[in-house]
Design an enzyme around this catalytic site. Structure first.
Site, PDB file in Angstrom:
ATOM      1  N   LYS A 177       0.848  -1.215   0.000  1.00 11.08           N
ATOM      2  CA  LYS A 177       0.000   0.000   0.000  1.00 11.08           C
ATOM      3  C   LYS A 177       0.875   1.253   0.000  1.00 11.08           C
ATOM      4  CE  LYS A 177      -1.606   1.832   4.036  1.00 11.08           C
ATOM      5  NZ  LYS A 177      -1.415   3.269   4.259  1.00 11.08           N
ATOM      6  N   ASN A 178       1.851   1.311   0.929  1.00 12.79           N
ATOM      7  CA  ASN A 178       2.617   2.553   1.081  1.00 12.79           C
ATOM      8  C   ASN A 178       3.603   2.797  -0.038  1.00 12.79           C
ATOM      9  OD1 ASN A 178       1.158   3.125   3.300  1.00 12.79           O
ATOM     10  ND2 ASN A 178       2.719   2.528   4.782  1.00 12.79           N
ATOM     11  N   ARG A 214      -3.834  10.856   4.204  1.00 16.72           N
ATOM     12  CA  ARG A 214      -2.545  11.549   4.265  1.00 16.72           C
ATOM     13  C   ARG A 214      -1.679  11.179   3.083  1.00 16.72           C
ATOM     14  NH1 ARG A 214       0.771  14.106   7.413  1.00 16.72           N
ATOM     15  NH2 ARG A 214       2.992  13.755   7.159  1.00 16.72           N
ATOM     16  N   CYS A 268      -4.125  12.358  12.025  1.00 13.17           N
ATOM     17  CA  CYS A 268      -4.994  11.194  12.168  1.00 13.17           C
ATOM     18  C   CYS A 268      -4.835  10.726  13.615  1.00 13.17           C
ATOM     19  CB  CYS A 268      -4.604  10.108  11.188  1.00 13.17           C
ATOM     20  SG  CYS A 268      -2.951   9.519  11.457  1.00 13.17           S
ATOM     21  N   ARG A 314       0.958  14.627  12.515  1.00 14.44           N
ATOM     22  CA  ARG A 314       1.443  14.393  11.151  1.00 14.44           C
ATOM     23  C   ARG A 314       1.798  15.712  10.426  1.00 14.44           C
ATOM     24  NH1 ARG A 314      -0.488   9.247   9.792  1.00 14.44           N
ATOM     25  NH2 ARG A 314       1.256   9.120   8.336  1.00 14.44           N
ATOM     26  N   VAL A 340       3.827  18.583   8.088  1.00 11.29           N
ATOM     27  CA  VAL A 340       4.437  18.474   6.744  1.00 11.29           C
ATOM     28  C   VAL A 340       5.541  19.511   6.559  1.00 11.29           C
ATOM     29  CG1 VAL A 340       2.444  17.404   5.608  1.00 11.29           C
ATOM     30  CG2 VAL A 340       2.592  19.909   5.774  1.00 11.29           C
ATOM     31  N   ASP A 341       6.094  20.014   7.663  1.00  9.53           N
ATOM     32  CA  ASP A 341       7.123  21.062   7.560  1.00  9.53           C
ATOM     33  C   ASP A 341       8.342  20.615   6.763  1.00  9.53           C
ATOM     34  OD1 ASP A 341       7.277  19.322   9.863  1.00  9.53           O
ATOM     35  OD2 ASP A 341       9.072  20.426  10.426  1.00  9.53           O
ATOM     36  N   ASP A 392       4.877   0.516  11.848  1.00  6.47           N
ATOM     37  CA  ASP A 392       3.601  -0.055  11.398  1.00  6.47           C
ATOM     38  C   ASP A 392       3.403  -1.491  11.866  1.00  6.47           C
ATOM     39  OD1 ASP A 392       3.635   1.621   8.149  1.00  6.47           O
ATOM     40  OD2 ASP A 392       3.236   2.324  10.193  1.00  6.47           O
ATOM     41  N   ARG A 397      -8.699   0.213   4.738  1.00  7.91           N
ATOM     42  CA  ARG A 397      -7.815   1.188   4.079  1.00  7.91           C
ATOM     43  C   ARG A 397      -6.487   0.553   3.719  1.00  7.91           C
ATOM     44  NH1 ARG A 397      -6.362   6.172   7.247  1.00  7.91           N
ATOM     45  NH2 ARG A 397      -5.145   6.362   5.340  1.00  7.91           N
TER      46      ARG A 397
HETATM   47  C1  EPZ Z   1       4.703   6.896   6.037  1.00  6.11           C
HETATM   48  O1  EPZ Z   1       4.028   7.984   6.632  1.00  6.11           O
HETATM   49  C2  EPZ Z   1       3.681   5.765   6.010  1.00  6.11           C
HETATM   50  N1  EPZ Z   1       2.514   6.168   5.215  1.00  6.11           N
HETATM   51  C3  EPZ Z   1       3.238   5.422   7.431  1.00  6.11           C
HETATM   52  O2  EPZ Z   1       2.349   4.305   7.346  1.00  6.11           O
HETATM   53  C4  EPZ Z   1       4.474   5.010   8.222  1.00  6.11           C
HETATM   54  O3  EPZ Z   1       4.095   4.737   9.554  1.00  6.11           O
HETATM   55  C5  EPZ Z   1       5.493   6.166   8.209  1.00  6.11           C
HETATM   56  O4  EPZ Z   1       5.831   6.482   6.833  1.00  6.11           O
HETATM   57  C6  EPZ Z   1       6.774   5.827   8.945  1.00  6.11           C
HETATM   58  O5  EPZ Z   1       7.357   4.690   8.385  1.00  6.11           O
HETATM   59  C7  EPZ Z   1       2.587   6.141   3.868  1.00  6.11           C
HETATM   60  O6  EPZ Z   1       3.613   5.808   3.290  1.00  6.11           O
HETATM   61  C8  EPZ Z   1       1.337   6.526   3.132  1.00  6.11           C
HETATM   62  P1  EPZ Z   1       7.035  10.125   8.129  1.00  6.11           P
HETATM   63  P2  EPZ Z   1       4.727   9.456   6.632  1.00  6.11           P
HETATM   64  O7  EPZ Z   1       6.974  11.391   7.345  1.00  6.11           O
HETATM   65  O8  EPZ Z   1       5.464   9.675   5.376  1.00  6.11           O
HETATM   66  C9  EPZ Z   1       7.283  13.385  11.468  1.00  6.11           C
HETATM   67  C10 EPZ Z   1       0.407   3.080   7.774  1.00  6.11           C
HETATM   68  O9  EPZ Z   1      -0.105   2.599   8.796  1.00  6.11           O
HETATM   69  N2  EPZ Z   1       7.256  14.364  10.363  1.00  6.11           N
HETATM   70  O10 EPZ Z   1       8.213   9.230   7.977  1.00  6.11           O
HETATM   71  O11 EPZ Z   1       3.691  10.440   7.028  1.00  6.11           O
HETATM   72  C11 EPZ Z   1       5.929  12.732  11.656  1.00  6.11           C
HETATM   73  O12 EPZ Z   1       5.109  13.515  12.476  1.00  6.11           O
HETATM   74  C12 EPZ Z   1       0.999   4.472   7.807  1.00  6.11           C
HETATM   75  O13 EPZ Z   1       0.499   2.479   6.675  1.00  6.11           O
HETATM   76  C13 EPZ Z   1       7.505  15.701  10.645  1.00  6.11           C
HETATM   77  O14 EPZ Z   1       7.736  16.072  11.796  1.00  6.11           O
HETATM   78  O15 EPZ Z   1       5.740   9.264   7.841  1.00  6.11           O
HETATM   79  C14 EPZ Z   1       6.265  11.428  12.315  1.00  6.11           C
HETATM   80  O16 EPZ Z   1       6.426  11.634  13.700  1.00  6.11           O
HETATM   81  C15 EPZ Z   1       0.880   5.115   9.166  1.00  6.11           C
HETATM   82  N3  EPZ Z   1       7.470  16.601   9.629  1.00  6.11           N
HETATM   83  C16 EPZ Z   1       7.637  11.079  11.729  1.00  6.11           C
HETATM   84  O17 EPZ Z   1       8.145  12.291  11.134  1.00  6.11           O
HETATM   85  C17 EPZ Z   1       7.215  16.234   8.333  1.00  6.11           C
HETATM   86  O18 EPZ Z   1       7.213  17.099   7.433  1.00  6.11           O
HETATM   87  C18 EPZ Z   1       7.578   9.999  10.664  1.00  6.11           C
HETATM   88  O19 EPZ Z   1       6.781  10.491   9.645  1.00  6.11           O
HETATM   89  C19 EPZ Z   1       6.955  14.866   8.070  1.00  6.11           C
HETATM   90  C20 EPZ Z   1       6.983  13.956   9.096  1.00  6.11           C
END
Ligand code: EPZ
Length: 429
Positions: A29-30, A99, A123, A128, A130-131, A315, A407
């Site tokens: 999925k991801n 997201r 969520c 979450r 996006v900075d 995950d 999902r």
């Molecule tokens: C991806 O989310 C996955 N989703 C998530 O899977 C997965 O848990 C996560 O990566 C970590 O492996 C998809 O690929 C669609 P991150 P993502 O950006 O990209 C912080 C599932 O269950 N962060 O690596 O959103 C954030 O808050 C989902 O399939 C910032 O601070 O994860 C988090 O604490 C859940 N600023 C950490 O980084 C940002 O701009 C990891 O987030 C972006 C993220």
């Protein structure tokens, strides 16, 4: 009766059964979500194979279609014709539901010079932010501002983005994907340091390079991209879903069943296999892409800390906790990625698990048995954790909140029944 997969359905599980047979794992999925966003980069038709059948995938098809991509689906093969995009604005009502759709920002911006994408809602597992995405695109020369919950990004003077050296504060998967895709069509070289190293990043770079991009280093902490003018058609296969793979291995382990998981990539689940070995649960390779679980009558507790790849994946944290709840000993689980990813603990406790949470640490005392109970899935991965716990619990477990499960898991109940689980999906009352 198997219902048609309405959101308010329930799963009724009779626990205690041993599973047997083989389950074929679907595409990731991801990865599929990011690859679908990546087709926006292509001025010709792209084809993706091994695309899982999930609610989130169908939502992403709707979002791409709203941008003018012609999408045709034939089972797990999906064609995307993004040769003539008609909009640079993603519809709010669709993006806010998922997201993963935020990945369209980078490709849309670099292909069209402009993109408007609503902020992805937080969520249940965290805010979450996006900075890191925004700062990375700004480094590539985009003007980005956020008004009324919409991220509006424009290439300065409406032309191409310009390659840059970018250092991510944390190895964010989504930010790495958005920036990497934006850099494929930028002018000059982009270097992303402290990049995420997940297999999904490698898969996305594989698609982009198949389309003619020049990306090196995907899968390491330094990714180097040489921008090109255009990207051409490609036919690309999505990697197996490592999280689904882990979920089924854990279902075999918790029911002490020697099941086979097939169509997998063993190298993507090394952290999980290492942890299983630590607690006394083994495996054997049936083929390069199939693994047989070697269960144990009893297994030890251990400590788990979730980390960016190649660490233990966040995950898999909740499904793994279900297994540890029945360990012969104590365990400590530390969640370092998300601020609120222990919501499944309350539900496992209702089933008799002995778990105490302090901040981002869960202390688990193994118990000899769990008892079936009505439980509610609170997020995508918690739904798998509760199903897995229900398979091993004494008596009947009713899992509701299946819209979370739908999902991210392709026909989970059908696959579990195929392994002999006593589990049925019923319309919600
Ligand atoms: C991806 O989310 C996955 N989703 C998530 O899977 C997965 O848990 C996560 O990566 C970590 O492996 C998809 O690929 C669609 P991150 P993502 O950006 O990209 C912080 C599932 O269950 N962060 O690596 O959103 C954030 O808050 C989902 O399939 C910032 O601070 O994860 C988090 O604490 C859940 N600023 C950490 O980084 C940002 O701009 C990891 O987030 C972006 C993220």
């Amino acid at each position: 009766m198997i219902s048609s997969g309405q959101a308010d359905d329930i799963l009724k599980i009779q626990g205690g059964k041993t599973l047997s047979g083989q389950v074929t794992i679907s595409g990731a999925k991801n990865s599929a979500l990011a690859l679908m966003a990546g087709t926006l980069l292509c001025s010709e038709t792209c084809q993706l194979q091994n695309v899982p059948s999930l609610v989130d995938i169908r939502l992403m098809v709707q979002i791409l279609s709203a941008l003018g991509v012609k999408v045709t689906t034939n089972q797990d093969v999906v064609q995307f014709d993004a040769s003539h995009l008609t909009s640079t604005e993603a519809p709010y009502e669709m993006v806010s539901k998922m997201r993963g759709s935020f990945f369209i920002l980078g490709p849309l911006l670099t292909r069209m010079g402009e993109a408007r994408v609503p902020m992805p809602g937080g969520c249940s597992i965290g805010t979450r932010p996006v900075d890191l995405h925004v700062r990375g695109l700004q480094a590539l020369g985009a003007e980005v501002n956020i008004e009324h919950g919409v991220v509006h990004a424009r290439a300065k003077n409406g032309k191409r983005l310009v390659g840059a050296q970018i250092y991510l504060d944390s190895p964010s998967v989504g930010a790495t994907e958005n920036i990497m895709m934006a850099a494929t069509l930028a002018e000059g070289e982009t270097i992303i340091d402290n990049a995420a190293q997940e297999p999904e990043i490698v898969d996305l770079a594989g698609l982009c390079n198949a389309m003619g991009a020049k990306i090196e280093g995907a899968g390491t902490s330094r990714i180097v991209i040489q921008g090109v003018e255009k990207l051409h058609e490609a036919d690309y296969r999505v990697i197996p879903d490592r999280i689904e793979t882990a979920s089924f291995i854990l279902a075999g382990a918790i029911t002490r069943s020697s099941i086979i998981v097939d169509a997998i990539n063993i190298s993507h689940i090394k952290p999980i296999l290492a942890k299983l070995k630590e607690i006394g649960i083994g495996y054997e390779l049936e083929s390069p892409t199939a693994l047989r679980v070697i269960p144990a009558a009893s297994y030890r507790g251990t400590d788990v800390e979730t980390l960016p790849h190649p660490g233990f994946p966040t995950d898999v944290q909740s499904p793994f906790m279900s297994l540890l709840a029945l360990a012969d000993g104590n365990s400590v689980v530390t969640e370092t990625l998300f601020e609120n990813r222990f919501m499944h603990v309350a539900e496992l406790t209702r089933m008799g698990a002995d778990i105490k949470v302090k901040g981002n640490v869960a202390m688990i005392k193994g118990v000899s048995s769990l008892s079936g109970a009505p439980v509610i899935a609170t997020d995508l991965r918690a739904s798998a954790a509760l199903v897995i716990a229900g398979l091993a619990a004494d008596g009947e477990t009713i899992v509701s909140g299946l819209h979370h499960m739908d999902r991210g898991y392709d026909r989970l109940e059908e696959k579990m029944r195929g392994l002999g689980a006593d589990l049925i999906r019923l319309p919600g009352v």
